[in-house]
Enzyme design. Sequence first.
Site, PDB file in Angstrom:
ATOM      1  N   ALA A  98       0.365  -6.108   1.265  1.00  0.00           N
ATOM      2  CA  ALA A  98       1.290  -6.566   2.294  1.00  0.00           C
ATOM      3  C   ALA A  98       2.234  -7.622   1.733  1.00  0.00           C
ATOM      4  O   ALA A  98       3.426  -7.648   2.059  1.00  0.00           O
ATOM      5  CB  ALA A  98       0.510  -7.129   3.483  1.00  0.00           C
ATOM      6  N   HIS A 143     -10.826   1.800   1.830  1.00  0.00           N
ATOM      7  CA  HIS A 143      -9.927   0.668   1.595  1.00  0.00           C
ATOM      8  C   HIS A 143     -10.146   0.093   0.201  1.00  0.00           C
ATOM      9  O   HIS A 143     -11.224  -0.449  -0.083  1.00  0.00           O
ATOM     10  CB  HIS A 143     -10.176  -0.412   2.652  1.00  0.00           C
ATOM     11  CG  HIS A 143      -9.170  -1.519   2.629  1.00  0.00           C
ATOM     12  ND1 HIS A 143      -7.845  -1.313   2.931  1.00  0.00           N
ATOM     13  CD2 HIS A 143      -9.298  -2.847   2.325  1.00  0.00           C
ATOM     14  CE1 HIS A 143      -7.203  -2.471   2.838  1.00  0.00           C
ATOM     15  NE2 HIS A 143      -8.050  -3.399   2.461  1.00  0.00           N
ATOM     16  N   LEU A 174      -2.990  -5.181  -3.646  1.00  0.00           N
ATOM     17  CA  LEU A 174      -3.923  -4.499  -2.753  1.00  0.00           C
ATOM     18  C   LEU A 174      -4.053  -5.212  -1.421  1.00  0.00           C
ATOM     19  O   LEU A 174      -4.195  -6.441  -1.382  1.00  0.00           O
ATOM     20  CB  LEU A 174      -5.306  -4.424  -3.418  1.00  0.00           C
ATOM     21  CG  LEU A 174      -6.496  -4.134  -2.491  1.00  0.00           C
ATOM     22  CD1 LEU A 174      -6.415  -2.698  -1.963  1.00  0.00           C
ATOM     23  CD2 LEU A 174      -7.820  -4.379  -3.192  1.00  0.00           C
ATOM     24  N   SER A 175      -4.062  -4.465  -0.331  1.00  0.00           N
ATOM     25  CA  SER A 175      -4.410  -4.970   0.986  1.00  0.00           C
ATOM     26  C   SER A 175      -3.529  -6.164   1.360  1.00  0.00           C
ATOM     27  O   SER A 175      -2.315  -6.010   1.508  1.00  0.00           O
ATOM     28  CB  SER A 175      -5.897  -5.322   1.032  1.00  0.00           C
ATOM     29  OG  SER A 175      -6.323  -5.609   2.341  1.00  0.00           O
ATOM     30  N   GLY A 176      -4.105  -7.379   1.485  1.00  0.00           N
ATOM     31  CA  GLY A 176      -3.270  -8.542   1.723  1.00  0.00           C
ATOM     32  C   GLY A 176      -2.265  -8.741   0.608  1.00  0.00           C
ATOM     33  O   GLY A 176      -1.120  -9.163   0.838  1.00  0.00           O
TER      34      GLY A 176
END
Length: 381
Positions: free
Chosen positions: A146, A268, A141-143
């Site tokens: 990425a 998010h 997720l998210s970071g």
Amino acid sequence: MRRILLAVAALVAAAFVIPSPAAAAGLTAVTSFGSNPGNLGMYEYVPASRPAAAPVVVAMHGCTQTADNYYANSGWPKYADAYGFVVVFPEQRTGNNSNRCFNWFQPGDTTRGQGEALSVKQMVDSARSRYGGGPAYVTGLSGGGAMTAVMLAAYPEVFAGGSVVAGIPAGCATDVSSAFNCMNPGVDRTPAQWASAVQSGGRPRVAIWHGTSDTTVVPRNATELRDQWTAVHGISTTPTSTSSLPGTSVETYGTDQVKVFRVQGMGHGTPVDPGGATEQCGNAAAYFLDTICSSYHTARFWGLAGSGPIPTPTATATAPTATCHFGSNYQHVQAGRARTTSGLTYAVGSGQAMGLYNTFTTHTLRQSPPGYYTVADSGCP
């Protein structure tokens, strides 16, 4: 004597408690898994029942989270028990990043053979060597999303599949400043430019999950991720089919090498759907949003669920009904419907010029098929 007898009785009773054969004890720390140049923590969940060559799923938490957060709320342990795969939960340390973000924007941590990327790869090697050498997959997720894209790009031969949740294309940022720009408003590059950030040697299947109302990592990142991985696979950015799941539009590219799940109205977070049904999972919490169980549908996409039940999506092989979106050029770019280059704005897909990138210039964009927009100021549809 009474206390002694009660203690003995408790021990006898405990001896006859049989643990569920499908469930493991919980999250376990692994303290030795390689040189660990990125100084990450490693935790794993191992189901009690698994095949000799168990698949390994790497699940990476988001910023401010921990391995235990992702273990407790994402739903992955439920499907590890049901389908017999091992889940590895890397954990960022505050000494590396005060917000516990994986350093997906630092070249020293994203380059093949270095830093955090190598640490995660060593976790995969360790788990595969101990659990029979099954295929590996990665999600986050998210970071962590990425960083999932980073792992797929740096080690494409290691992973059979990936799932990027509210994440960012590999190679987008090289420092903190550019990282924020990648998150919002996002960065537009050609599919070929994005593909150049991916090492040769493997072609993992990639799922992309994103909320259409995400203002932290804007939805255009889902489109750029699609461009990156369709280019890697050498397939068109026009979907071969579309379908729907509860509250979610699904785009399939090529022969199912790339899939994009756009969760309508979600902000998010990782999509979860608490409940006991097969397709339900997880717990609602900060950045775990009660919408749809992404872990279940990702496991299905990767082929980890065997012949288990699956909800039947409403499939359409033809072009879907057009949708229309009115807003400023700034709003269109934020939502991933347009891109900006040198202060000018262009519709995603058609590439039509829309004028200056600002909040004053407005247009109506027509979307058909998903991810392809044309200017429709004279009427829509």
